[in-house]
Design a protein around this motif. Structure first.
Motif, PDB file in Angstrom:
ATOM      1  N   ARG A 161     -18.915 -76.313 -31.536  1.00 39.86           N
ATOM      2  CA  ARG A 161     -18.774 -74.973 -30.959  1.00 39.86           C
ATOM      3  C   ARG A 161     -17.822 -74.127 -31.805  1.00 39.86           C
ATOM      4  N   ALA A 162     -16.752 -74.736 -32.316  1.00 40.29           N
ATOM      5  CA  ALA A 162     -15.812 -73.992 -33.159  1.00 40.29           C
ATOM      6  C   ALA A 162     -16.497 -73.512 -34.435  1.00 40.29           C
ATOM      7  N   ILE A 163     -17.401 -74.322 -34.958  1.00 43.57           N
ATOM      8  CA  ILE A 163     -18.136 -73.907 -36.154  1.00 43.57           C
ATOM      9  C   ILE A 163     -19.095 -72.769 -35.822  1.00 43.57           C
ATOM     10  N   VAL A 164     -19.829 -72.888 -34.724  1.00 45.51           N
ATOM     11  CA  VAL A 164     -20.760 -71.837 -34.317  1.00 45.51           C
ATOM     12  C   VAL A 164     -20.042 -70.501 -34.142  1.00 45.51           C
ATOM     13  N   GLU A 165     -18.880 -70.537 -33.533  1.00 42.88           N
ATOM     14  CA  GLU A 165     -18.145 -69.302 -33.253  1.00 42.88           C
ATOM     15  C   GLU A 165     -17.672 -68.600 -34.520  1.00 42.88           C
ATOM     16  N   ARG A 166     -17.515 -69.340 -35.606  1.00 40.40           N
ATOM     17  CA  ARG A 166     -16.950 -68.754 -36.824  1.00 40.40           C
ATOM     18  C   ARG A 166     -17.937 -68.673 -37.984  1.00 40.40           C
ATOM     19  N   SER A 167     -19.084 -69.282 -37.850  1.00 38.86           N
ATOM     20  CA  SER A 167     -20.026 -69.316 -38.969  1.00 38.86           C
ATOM     21  C   SER A 167     -20.720 -67.969 -39.166  1.00 38.86           C
ATOM     22  N   PRO A 168     -20.835 -67.515 -40.415  1.00 43.00           N
ATOM     23  CA  PRO A 168     -21.557 -66.268 -40.691  1.00 43.00           C
ATOM     24  C   PRO A 168     -23.070 -66.455 -40.749  1.00 43.00           C
ATOM     25  N   VAL A 169     -23.536 -67.696 -40.642  1.00 42.59           N
ATOM     26  CA  VAL A 169     -24.978 -67.971 -40.697  1.00 42.59           C
ATOM     27  C   VAL A 169     -25.378 -68.800 -39.477  1.00 42.59           C
TER      28      VAL A 169
END
Length: 218
Positions: A161-169
């Motif tokens: 979830r932390a990756i989803v919230e910050r990923s530009p793609v």
């Protein structure tokens, strides 16, 4: 909840029957596994090319490769005729631009990040600007014989979830998903799409009933 539909990718395609079953169920993408150090589903590139040629648009075809140098990866993609290449191992930073130069413009790049610990967040965010999507899985590339997917294990969704919230793609979620837990996974992680292999199979073969229940749960 967002009204954006969560995409479904089914991996480890191995036959024309499996391809037809998945397409009939309404999946968005199919995954074809080339040679791997471990895990389920690898098939010969000649069979991958044959199966990919039978897939109608708009279904996307992903080639899973453990190669890490751009010329080898590009040659595999051309031989197999896919429109997406899924990099299941880490590649040198320069490889992304080299792949863009070598591959046809229609081919998209997806980097797999094996979510092991908090360092995986930084790894995903470092790769994201160079690719078209990130896929979060539950392998362990740090082992002597690398696990690069197909483990059937669930990883820490809070990290995803932390990756989803910050990923530009866009971000795909994989790893131990099945009909019984995929709705919870979508709520917890909010991925662009989900990716499943063993969770929709019985005795290694794609199970139409399990696939339908999985899609309904998504």
């Amino acid at each position: 909840m967002s009204d954006v539909r969560t995409r479904v990718k089914v991996c480890c395609m191995s036959s024309a029957d499996e391809v037809r079953t998945a397409i009939s169920a309404g999946v968005d993408a199919l995954g074809f596994v080339s040679a791997m150090p471990s895990g389920p589903g690898p098939i010969d590139e000649a069979l991958i090319a044959e199966l990919v040629a039978s897939v109608p648009p708009p279904v996307s075809c992903f080639l899973l490769t453990c190669a890490t140098d751009a010329p080898t990866i590009a040659a595999q993609v051309v031989r197999c005729g896919v429109d997406v290449v899924q990099l299941v191992d880490a590649v040198p930073a320069a490889a992304y631009a080299e792949l863009r130069a070598l591959l046809p413009h229609r081919v998209r790049l997806v980097q797999v990040i094996h979510v092991v610990d908090a360092a995986s967040i930084d790894e995903a965010l470092a790769a994201a600007p160079h690719v078209d999507a990130v896929l979060l899985d539950s392998g362990n590339p740090r082992l002597a014989v690398k696990e690069l997917g197909g483990t059937g294990r669930v990883h820490d969704w809070s990290l995803s979830r932390a990756i989803v919230e910050r990923s530009p793609v866009p971000v795909f979620l994989a790893g131990g998903l099945r009909a019984e837990n995929v709705a919870e996974a979508v709520r917890a992680v909010r991925p662009f799409g989900v990716d499943v292999c063993s969770g929709v199979r019985t005795d290694g073969r794609l199970d139409a009933g399990k696939l339908r229940r999985f899609i309904d749960a998504v």
